[in-house]
Design a protein around this motif. Sequence first.
Motif, PDB file in Angstrom:
ATOM      1  N   GLN A 176      13.296   6.713  -3.403  1.00 49.87           N
ATOM      2  CA  GLN A 176      11.883   6.372  -3.560  1.00 49.87           C
ATOM      3  C   GLN A 176      11.623   5.723  -4.917  1.00 49.87           C
ATOM      4  OE1 GLN A 176      10.413  10.391  -2.697  1.00 49.87           O
ATOM      5  NE2 GLN A 176       9.344   9.576  -0.899  1.00 49.87           N
ATOM      6  N   TRP A 177      12.275   6.248  -5.976  1.00 53.44           N
ATOM      7  CA  TRP A 177      12.149   5.614  -7.289  1.00 53.44           C
ATOM      8  C   TRP A 177      12.658   4.179  -7.234  1.00 53.44           C
ATOM      9  CZ3 TRP A 177       9.054   6.749 -10.921  1.00 53.44           C
ATOM     10  CH2 TRP A 177       8.749   8.071 -11.257  1.00 53.44           C
ATOM     11  N   THR A 178      13.788   3.974  -6.544  1.00 48.89           N
ATOM     12  CA  THR A 178      14.341   2.623  -6.413  1.00 48.89           C
ATOM     13  C   THR A 178      13.351   1.705  -5.703  1.00 48.89           C
ATOM     14  OG1 THR A 178      16.574   3.560  -6.284  1.00 48.89           O
ATOM     15  CG2 THR A 178      16.292   1.284  -5.542  1.00 48.89           C
ATOM     16  N   ALA A 179      12.732   2.209  -4.631  1.00 46.70           N
ATOM     17  CA  ALA A 179      11.764   1.399  -3.884  1.00 46.70           C
ATOM     18  C   ALA A 179      10.577   1.021  -4.759  1.00 46.70           C
ATOM     19  CB  ALA A 179      11.301   2.169  -2.649  1.00 46.70           C
ATOM     20  N   VAL A 180      10.073   1.969  -5.556  1.00 46.32           N
ATOM     21  CA  VAL A 180       8.952   1.679  -6.451  1.00 46.32           C
ATOM     22  C   VAL A 180       9.357   0.624  -7.481  1.00 46.32           C
ATOM     23  CG1 VAL A 180       7.444   2.641  -8.229  1.00 46.32           C
ATOM     24  CG2 VAL A 180       7.846   3.915  -6.115  1.00 46.32           C
ATOM     25  N   GLY A 181      10.567   0.741  -8.020  1.00 50.37           N
ATOM     26  CA  GLY A 181      11.061  -0.243  -8.977  1.00 50.37           C
ATOM     27  C   GLY A 181      11.163  -1.633  -8.369  1.00 50.37           C
ATOM     28  N   ASN A 226       0.804  -1.225   0.000  1.00 50.81           N
ATOM     29  CA  ASN A 226       0.000   0.000   0.000  1.00 50.81           C
ATOM     30  C   ASN A 226       0.842   1.282   0.000  1.00 50.81           C
ATOM     31  OD1 ASN A 226      -2.568   1.587   0.462  1.00 50.81           O
ATOM     32  ND2 ASN A 226      -1.474   2.038   2.347  1.00 50.81           N
ATOM     33  N   PRO A 227       1.935   1.377   0.807  1.00 48.99           N
ATOM     34  CA  PRO A 227       2.743   2.601   0.751  1.00 48.99           C
ATOM     35  C   PRO A 227       3.331   2.860  -0.637  1.00 48.99           C
ATOM     36  CG  PRO A 227       3.290   1.343   2.714  1.00 48.99           C
ATOM     37  CD  PRO A 227       2.418   0.470   1.885  1.00 48.99           C
ATOM     38  N   LEU A 228       3.697   1.802  -1.352  1.00 53.56           N
ATOM     39  CA  LEU A 228       4.249   1.964  -2.696  1.00 53.56           C
ATOM     40  C   LEU A 228       3.173   2.457  -3.657  1.00 53.56           C
ATOM     41  CD1 LEU A 228       6.284  -1.364  -2.802  1.00 53.56           C
ATOM     42  CD2 LEU A 228       7.224   0.920  -2.488  1.00 53.56           C
ATOM     43  N   VAL A 229       1.961   1.937  -3.512  1.00 51.26           N
ATOM     44  CA  VAL A 229       0.857   2.377  -4.370  1.00 51.26           C
ATOM     45  C   VAL A 229       0.500   3.829  -4.057  1.00 51.26           C
ATOM     46  CG1 VAL A 229      -1.572   1.998  -4.935  1.00 51.26           C
ATOM     47  CG2 VAL A 229      -0.043   0.047  -4.656  1.00 51.26           C
ATOM     48  N   THR A 230       0.545   4.199  -2.787  1.00 52.14           N
ATOM     49  CA  THR A 230       0.272   5.584  -2.399  1.00 52.14           C
ATOM     50  C   THR A 230       1.265   6.529  -3.062  1.00 52.14           C
ATOM     51  OG1 THR A 230      -0.637   4.859  -0.265  1.00 52.14           O
ATOM     52  CG2 THR A 230       0.056   7.159  -0.436  1.00 52.14           C
ATOM     53  N   ILE A 231       2.538   6.139  -3.092  1.00 50.90           N
ATOM     54  CA  ILE A 231       3.569   6.957  -3.753  1.00 50.90           C
ATOM     55  C   ILE A 231       3.273   7.061  -5.245  1.00 50.90           C
ATOM     56  CG2 ILE A 231       5.998   6.947  -4.454  1.00 50.90           C
ATOM     57  CD1 ILE A 231       6.694   5.923  -1.696  1.00 50.90           C
ATOM     58  N   ALA A 232       2.911   5.930  -5.864  1.00 47.42           N
ATOM     59  CA  ALA A 232       2.612   5.935  -7.301  1.00 47.42           C
ATOM     60  C   ALA A 232       1.429   6.853  -7.617  1.00 47.42           C
ATOM     61  CB  ALA A 232       2.319   4.511  -7.776  1.00 47.42           C
ATOM     62  N   ILE A 233       0.404   6.835  -6.770  1.00 43.41           N
ATOM     63  CA  ILE A 233      -0.752   7.722  -6.972  1.00 43.41           C
ATOM     64  C   ILE A 233      -0.325   9.176  -6.831  1.00 43.41           C
ATOM     65  CG2 ILE A 233      -2.914   8.485  -5.887  1.00 43.41           C
ATOM     66  CD1 ILE A 233      -3.609   5.573  -5.438  1.00 43.41           C
ATOM     67  N   GLY A 234       0.556   9.445  -5.861  1.00 41.79           N
ATOM     68  CA  GLY A 234       1.058  10.807  -5.693  1.00 41.79           C
ATOM     69  C   GLY A 234       1.770  11.318  -6.923  1.00 41.79           C
ATOM     70  N   VAL A 235       2.531  10.442  -7.583  1.00 39.90           N
ATOM     71  CA  VAL A 235       3.263  10.834  -8.798  1.00 39.90           C
ATOM     72  C   VAL A 235       2.299  11.015  -9.969  1.00 39.90           C
ATOM     73  CG1 VAL A 235       4.963  10.068 -10.496  1.00 39.90           C
ATOM     74  CG2 VAL A 235       5.407   9.753  -8.071  1.00 39.90           C
ATOM     75  N   LEU A 240      -1.174  11.266 -10.080  1.00 39.19           N
ATOM     76  CA  LEU A 240      -2.341  12.138  -9.958  1.00 39.19           C
ATOM     77  C   LEU A 240      -2.031  13.512  -9.377  1.00 39.19           C
ATOM     78  CD1 LEU A 240      -5.077   9.634  -8.681  1.00 39.19           C
ATOM     79  CD2 LEU A 240      -4.497  10.267 -11.030  1.00 39.19           C
ATOM     80  N   LEU A 241      -1.042  13.578  -8.502  1.00 40.70           N
ATOM     81  CA  LEU A 241      -0.752  14.836  -7.827  1.00 40.70           C
ATOM     82  C   LEU A 241       0.511  15.509  -8.338  1.00 40.70           C
ATOM     83  CD1 LEU A 241      -1.593  13.760  -4.158  1.00 40.70           C
ATOM     84  CD2 LEU A 241      -3.105  14.766  -5.869  1.00 40.70           C
ATOM     85  N   GLY A 242       1.202  14.850  -9.270  1.00 36.77           N
ATOM     86  CA  GLY A 242       2.409  15.441  -9.833  1.00 36.77           C
ATOM     87  C   GLY A 242       3.564  15.561  -8.856  1.00 36.77           C
ATOM     88  N   GLU A 243       3.591  14.703  -7.837  1.00 31.89           N
ATOM     89  CA  GLU A 243       4.672  14.758  -6.854  1.00 31.89           C
ATOM     90  C   GLU A 243       5.967  14.238  -7.462  1.00 31.89           C
ATOM     91  OE1 GLU A 243       3.413  12.611  -3.432  1.00 31.89           O
ATOM     92  OE2 GLU A 243       1.824  14.036  -2.906  1.00 31.89           O
ATOM     93  N   ARG A 244       7.084  14.784  -6.981  1.00 27.57           N
ATOM     94  CA  ARG A 244       8.400  14.353  -7.461  1.00 27.57           C
ATOM     95  C   ARG A 244       9.041  13.444  -6.417  1.00 27.57           C
ATOM     96  NH1 ARG A 244      11.746  19.448  -9.582  1.00 27.57           N
ATOM     97  NH2 ARG A 244      13.070  17.709 -10.268  1.00 27.57           N
ATOM     98  N   LEU A 245       9.608  12.354  -6.902  1.00 23.18           N
ATOM     99  CA  LEU A 245      10.222  11.383  -6.002  1.00 23.18           C
ATOM    100  C   LEU A 245      11.723  11.591  -5.912  1.00 23.18           C
ATOM    101  CD1 LEU A 245       8.410   8.031  -6.906  1.00 23.18           C
ATOM    102  CD2 LEU A 245       7.751   9.800  -5.272  1.00 23.18           C
ATOM    103  N   ARG A 246      12.244  11.264  -4.741  1.00 20.39           N
ATOM    104  CA  ARG A 246      13.696  11.246  -4.558  1.00 20.39           C
ATOM    105  C   ARG A 246      14.236   9.933  -5.130  1.00 20.39           C
ATOM    106  NH1 ARG A 246      11.473  13.364   0.081  1.00 20.39           N
ATOM    107  NH2 ARG A 246      11.529  11.362   1.178  1.00 20.39           N
TER     108      ARG A 246
END
Length: 322
Positions: free
Chosen positions: A133-138, A113-122, A124-130
């Motif tokens: 965080q990109w590595t964690a999503v990958g 769920n935390p990974l999906v929350t980050i993906a939604i932030g990117v 839908l909300l245009g958030e920028r990842l460090r």
Amino acid sequence: MGPAQAKGEARTGLLNGIAAYGMWGLVPLFWPLLKPASAGEILAHRMAWSLVVVAVALLFIRRWAWAGELLRQPRKLGLVTIAATVITLNWGIYIWAVNSGHVVEASLGYFINPLVTIAIGVLLLGERLRPVQWTAVGVGLAAVLVLAIGYGRPPWISLILAFTFATYGLVKKKVNLGGLESLAAETAVQFLPAVAFLVWLGTRGDLVFGTEGAGHAALLAATGVVTAAPLVCFGAAAIRVPLSTLGLLQYLAPMFQFLLGILYFHEEMPAERWAGFALVWLALALLTFDAFRFARRNAARLAAARTTPTKRPAPQQPSRTP
């Protein structure tokens, strides 16, 4: 507030946080007790009785002003309806998953769920990842692929639970209501459809409520307490402990569910499934490390800003006319 009182408040918050996530983590032990009721009937009871429990709680603390304000805001009412719809799907899938022998896969949904929350932030909300965080999503995406191979299909239960709960969190953030108030508004939306469904089951002769004895009926009614109690504890924790602590405590629930799935329900865990979970845990470890590092860096910057004296501009000399 003195140091002793602050320490007591922090301890109270921590205990409430552990209680909230502990109850959410142990809830797979409760749903099988409600058989032979179907997942649909259990869900309907949960929706209906939750409103009763929350209404009693609000009556006790005399907190009703928010309801009138909400009724005067159609946009917020629409968001509450969306939140109620999404959490209904989440609850229904979760109850069905537990009572159908998919506790481990359900626990995975709350791990990712935390990974999906980050993906939604990117997205839908245009958030920028460090970078971390990109590595964690990958790593999280790789975990889903490994698990898809292990299951022979995508882990649909996990993905639906993760996306519905992340969407629910996003909508709740926009509604901006307290825990009890939010649950009251959502279950008010759910109440009539839930009761209508129970009546429909009764007309078909498929309603279990009342046919398995008073104890079973009491357990079905207790779904309201099971829903509201952890929320009350969570609310008490949220105002007393830092978000970083809550962020760590949130992993207690899926970890308890995962252990119950293996040790109590004896679900199978082949090697490829272990590999997928290991990748998910690696992704969460990266997120946690990055969150702590970012929080520490911000704290250091704030401390430096407080200790650095501000330079006052030198007084200007009055200009002399030639």
